[in-house]
Design an enzyme around this catalytic site. Structure first.
Site, PDB file in Angstrom:
ATOM      1  N   HIS A 143       0.652  -1.203   0.160  1.00  0.00           N
ATOM      2  CA  HIS A 143       0.055  -0.103   0.056  1.00  0.00           C
ATOM      3  C   HIS A 143       0.782   1.218  -0.019  1.00  0.00           C
ATOM      4  O   HIS A 143       0.435   2.321  -0.665  1.00  0.00           O
ATOM      5  CB  HIS A 143      -0.918  -0.057   1.051  1.00  0.00           C
ATOM      6  CG  HIS A 143      -1.812   1.222   1.384  1.00  0.00           C
ATOM      7  ND1 HIS A 143      -2.944   1.285   1.016  1.00  0.00           N
ATOM      8  CD2 HIS A 143      -1.630   2.378   1.961  1.00  0.00           C
ATOM      9  CE1 HIS A 143      -3.402   2.591   1.193  1.00  0.00           C
ATOM     10  NE2 HIS A 143      -2.449   3.175   1.922  1.00  0.00           N
ATOM     11  N   GLU A 144       1.862   1.358   0.787  1.00  0.00           N
ATOM     12  CA  GLU A 144       2.747   2.339   0.916  1.00  0.00           C
ATOM     13  C   GLU A 144       3.589   2.599  -0.466  1.00  0.00           C
ATOM     14  O   GLU A 144       3.694   3.718  -0.821  1.00  0.00           O
ATOM     15  CB  GLU A 144       3.599   2.223   2.285  1.00  0.00           C
ATOM     16  CG  GLU A 144       2.664   2.445   3.610  1.00  0.00           C
ATOM     17  CD  GLU A 144       1.762   3.511   3.908  1.00  0.00           C
ATOM     18  OE1 GLU A 144       2.037   4.533   3.091  1.00  0.00           O
ATOM     19  OE2 GLU A 144       0.834   3.491   4.206  1.00  0.00           O
ATOM     20  N   HIS A 147       1.621   4.467  -3.108  1.00  0.00           N
ATOM     21  CA  HIS A 147       1.489   5.826  -2.943  1.00  0.00           C
ATOM     22  C   HIS A 147       2.883   6.431  -3.582  1.00  0.00           C
ATOM     23  O   HIS A 147       2.562   7.433  -4.400  1.00  0.00           O
ATOM     24  CB  HIS A 147       1.628   6.395  -1.439  1.00  0.00           C
ATOM     25  CG  HIS A 147       0.278   6.259  -0.697  1.00  0.00           C
ATOM     26  ND1 HIS A 147      -0.979   6.813  -1.345  1.00  0.00           N
ATOM     27  CD2 HIS A 147      -0.131   5.647   0.307  1.00  0.00           C
ATOM     28  CE1 HIS A 147      -2.017   6.504  -0.378  1.00  0.00           C
ATOM     29  NE2 HIS A 147      -1.482   5.759   0.438  1.00  0.00           N
ATOM     30  N   GLU A 201      -6.098   6.964  -1.461  1.00  0.00           N
ATOM     31  CA  GLU A 201      -5.962   5.783  -0.686  1.00  0.00           C
ATOM     32  C   GLU A 201      -6.555   4.374  -1.362  1.00  0.00           C
ATOM     33  O   GLU A 201      -6.030   3.439  -1.204  1.00  0.00           O
ATOM     34  CB  GLU A 201      -6.909   5.779   0.718  1.00  0.00           C
ATOM     35  CG  GLU A 201      -5.875   6.847   1.564  1.00  0.00           C
ATOM     36  CD  GLU A 201      -4.686   6.844   2.117  1.00  0.00           C
ATOM     37  OE1 GLU A 201      -4.472   5.374   2.099  1.00  0.00           O
ATOM     38  OE2 GLU A 201      -3.890   7.325   2.207  1.00  0.00           O
TER      39      GLU A 201
END
Ligand SMILES: [Zn+2]
Length: 274
Positions: A143-144, A147, A201
């Site tokens: 997920h990070e 980004h 997100e």
């Protein structure tokens, strides 16, 4: 104030607000939103700035003996990252050659992040509070990383720059031209202070499950991971970086759909011995 000058500035504001970029390929999860950035904010400079801030963070942690304290923990986080990083090629081949760095910081905060250019930090608070399985830790890191691949920080800094430019135009109209000088600086400062949007997100969630699946981590672990994260709000304060994340229920539904979509990638990776 000469109206001509003001008009020219207004036009430039409109122009800078309208540059679109494509940071990533859509992948199996099909993330294809057109991103708007400001030419006032240079992506390369932003990445450089992130690199400097990362080194400062590491030095500060080192001074407090809070950098990679537990060798086994650090090795575990790096092992997972090493499997995730080659999979970024599915979204942007250039990112495989980023100067990736992965470190564990001792802190009670339940947090993890990946700065532009692939500078990752996982906090011990996340590992000790959430007690993630490897699949769940891969979900957080995926997920990070997403980004960073999507350069969401660039979008945020651009928004700030354009807002500041708007103020600067107003400032000039009011006879305070000094404001224009601060536009760039403020954007860079804001880069890490501003939260991701809900849209960003959701993109990170979807790309994250695909990265995990390609690396041979069960993408469905994202569901249990964010469930655990969401439940933190019970007694203690929810982590600040969670507050703008999508509501638990809509996030769980989206993750259920998208983790299912990438299951074939997971099965393939596992068959290859991933
Ligand atoms: Zn996020």
């Amino acid at each position: 104030m000469q109206m001509k000058k003001l008009a020219a500035l207004v036009v430039s504001v409109l122009v800078v607000a309208c540059t679109t970029v494509q940071t990533t390929q859509p992948g199996v999860v099909g993330v294809d939103r057109k991103q708007t950035v400001s030419p006032l904010v240079d992506s390369k400079a932003l990445t450089q700035e992130a690199g400097l801030q990362y080194q400062q963070t590491l030095q500060a942690a080192q001074k407090k003996s809070a950098l990679n304290v537990d060798k086994a923990q650090t090795a575990r986080v790096r092992r997972i990252a090493d499997r995730l990083i080659p999979t970024v090629a599915a979204f942007r081949p250039d990112a495989v050659n980023w100067k990736w760095e992965i470190n564990v910081l001792s802190s009670k905060d339940v947090n993890a992040w990946c700065m532009p250019g692939g500078k990752i930090a996982v906090y011990t608070g996340l590992i000790e509070t959430i007690k993630p399985t490897d699949d769940e830790l891969a979900a957080v890191m995926g997920h990070e990383i997403a980004h960073a691949l999507r350069e969401h920080a660039w979008e945020r800094a651009s928004k700030t720059a354009n807002a500041q430019l708007g103020i600067a135009v107003l400032g000039i109209a009011l006879g305070q031209p000094d404001l224009t000088n601060s536009v760039g600086g403020m954007a860079y400062q804001a880069m890490f202070g501003l939260p991701n949007s809900r849209e960003q997100e959701t993109e990170a969630d979807r790309i994250g499950v695909e990265l995990a699946a390609r690396a041979g981590y069960d993408p469905r672990a994202a569901i249990s991971l964010w469930d655990k994260m969401g439940r933190l709000s019970g007694g203690s304060q929810p982590p600040q970086w969670l507050s703008t994340h999508p509501s638990n229920q809509s996030r769980q539904q989206d993750l259920a759909v998208y983790s299912q979509k990438v299951m074939p990638l997971y099965e393939q990776a596992k068959a290859k011995g991933g």
